[in-house]
Write an enzyme that holds these catalytic residues in place. Structure first.
Site, PDB file in Angstrom:
ATOM      1  N   ASP A  92     -92.682  18.615   9.743  1.00  0.00           N
ATOM      2  CA  ASP A  92     -93.996  18.539  10.362  1.00  0.00           C
ATOM      3  C   ASP A  92     -94.739  17.332   9.799  1.00  0.00           C
ATOM      4  O   ASP A  92     -94.459  16.864   8.687  1.00  0.00           O
ATOM      5  CB  ASP A  92     -94.785  19.826  10.132  1.00  0.00           C
ATOM      6  N   GLU A 156     -95.686  22.160   6.177  1.00  0.00           N
ATOM      7  CA  GLU A 156     -96.172  21.728   4.865  1.00  0.00           C
ATOM      8  C   GLU A 156     -97.526  21.032   4.965  1.00  0.00           C
ATOM      9  O   GLU A 156     -98.420  21.246   4.129  1.00  0.00           O
ATOM     10  CB  GLU A 156     -95.148  20.779   4.215  1.00  0.00           C
TER      11      GLU A 156
END
Length: 453
Positions: A92, A156
């Site tokens: 991500d 994250e």
């Protein structure tokens, strides 16, 4: 770079690395469905899972984590009796911010001035490619000498803790003798560095309300309490005159004893405008690695274009607090909330909501894995000795893993050196760093297998 058959193989793999990084960067994998479709993250996860399968990984799985995102797991068996190493990265990314400010499209890997530009190129899709390249090189030179687990996280950057909670519920999944977190970076391009400390973080929304609805500023302004003005006063109270973070009850005078960060270098790295002063006190390293730092990430209020002459009834902000090692993030969250509530002027109503949280981390740099990594980095960087630094950012998973596996040795390396400008527009990665760190990781796995043999 080291002149060896293994180094030659890593170099030969770089065109493939660039192609695959371009494919990964193309996914708009921001883990926030309000900004980009969830399907973009799912497609990125599928790509990684297929790459692991193609490279011989077993038990490849898409893990549905409690925050609604997916992490990718795979296991590559090594020789009998070999130690197990966990390799971590995340797919991500941060949103691109102002796409018009990018010199090239943020989700299109573009080569310019010897670097590869694109959102996630360094943080941390490049880390995924670094792991894959290291393992592929080893396969051509006698095989991977350890058992390898790979975990690639899907949230994250959001700090929502999905993988941490999944790991706590399945503690056997990520158990390893050594853990390489590929989400840090060298202090400077060409200077091999492991990160010894991470600041933790807490992320809160603060809502301020003063009126039942907006009022005409000519008719009521001057007596009606303005929620936006109240919010501004609350946020201003979080900093001293010199810009130091001042949260009541939170210590802010710690010192950093390791690698120094010259102020001139910091100004250049941070691209501080001429004549603008730096904030805070103490050394640069004190301020960014050893002390708390508050940042206002966003404010909900009327934009300038289209604004009406109104006294605002409500306003909201998103506030981040970076927490240094030695401070509990949960306690810091309580102090931050209490400070803002107490700082509200005029009896304004304040509600603070926690959005995300992660504990700070301190590595044991005396462990045998660090000896293996120092040797590997020295060879990959032509005799340059490994340095240890702090990192102002947070990787909440580190403390979770340290708590679950207290005997595991945790190392942090990666591609996010200052020129990478992660989280900003025009993020980029150095292909030379990608090549060197891929080689260093391959060498580390070889050295670590021998040290544990």
């Amino acid at each position: 770079m080291s002149d060896s058959p293994l180094a030659d193989t890593v170099a030969a793999l770089q065109p493939r690395a660039r192609t695959e990084l371009a494919e990964l960067v193309a996914f708009k994998s921001v883990a926030d469905p309000d900004q980009f479709p969830k399907s973009e993250c799912e497609a990125a996860a599928d790509w990684i899972a297929e790459a692991l399968r193609a490279d011989g990984f077993q038990d490849v799985a898409l893990l549905d984590t409690p925050d609604g995102t997916r992490s990718v797991y795979g296991f590559l068996p090594g020789p009998a009796g070999a130690p197990t190493v966990l390799l971590y990265a995340h797919y991500d990314v941060q949103p691109p911010l102002d796409e018009a400010a990018w010199v090239s499209p943020p989700f299109e890997l573009t080569e310019r001035d010897g670097r590869w530009y694109g959102r996630g190129a360094a943080d941390c899709k490049g880390g995924v490619i670094m792991h894959l390249t290291a393992l592929r090189a080893l396969k051509e030179h006698g095989g991977v000498p350890v058992n390898v687990k790979v975990i690639v996280e899907g949230s994250e950057e959001q700090g929502t803790g999905g993988l941490e909670r999944y790991a706590e519920a399945h503690p056997e999944l990520l158990a390893a003798d050594a853990i390489v977190i590929g989400d840090a970076g060298n202090f400077r391009v060409g200077l091999p560095t492991v990160t010894a400390t991470l600041r933790g973080m807490t992320l809160v929304r603060v809502q301020v309300d003063t009126l039942e609805g907006n009022l005409h500023s000519g008719q009521f302004g001057g007596a009606a309490p303005d929620a936006l003005a109240a919010l501004i006063r609350i946020l201003d109270s979080l900093r001293a005159e010199d810009g130091s973070t001042t949260v009541n009850g939170l210590s802010s005078d710690a010192s950093w004893a390791g690698l120094a960060y010259p102020e001139e270098d910091f100004r250049k790295d941070a691209k501080v405008l001429d004549g603008v002063e730096l904030i805070g006190s103490g050394s640069i390293a004190d301020r960014i690695w050893a002390r708390p730092a508050v940042t206002v990430l966003g404010i909900d209020c009327p934009p300038v274009v289209g604004a009406t002459p109104s006294v605002q009834a409500g306003a909201r902000a998103l506030v981040s607090l970076r927490v240094p090692p030695g401070t509990d993030a949960a306690a810091a969250t309580e102090l931050l909330a209490a400070h803002m509530e107490n700082a509200a002027p005029w009896g304004a109503r304040v509600a603070v909501e926690q959005v995300g949280q992660g504990q700070p981390f301190r590595a044991d740099t005396s462990s045998p894995a660090y000896t293996s990594m120092a040797s590997a980095l020295r060879e990959a960087y032509d005799g340059e000795e490994m340095q240890t630094s702090g990192m102002g950012g947070s990787i909440p998973l580190c403390n979770t893993l340290a708590g679950l596996y207290p005997d595991a040795e945790i190392l942090l390396i990666g591609l996010s050196e200052p020129e990478a400008q992660i989280h900003a527009v025009n993020e980029s990665v150095s292909p030379q760093e990608l090549e060197r760190l891929s080689l260093a990781e391959a060498l580390f796995l070889q050295h670590y297998a021998v040290s544990r043999g």
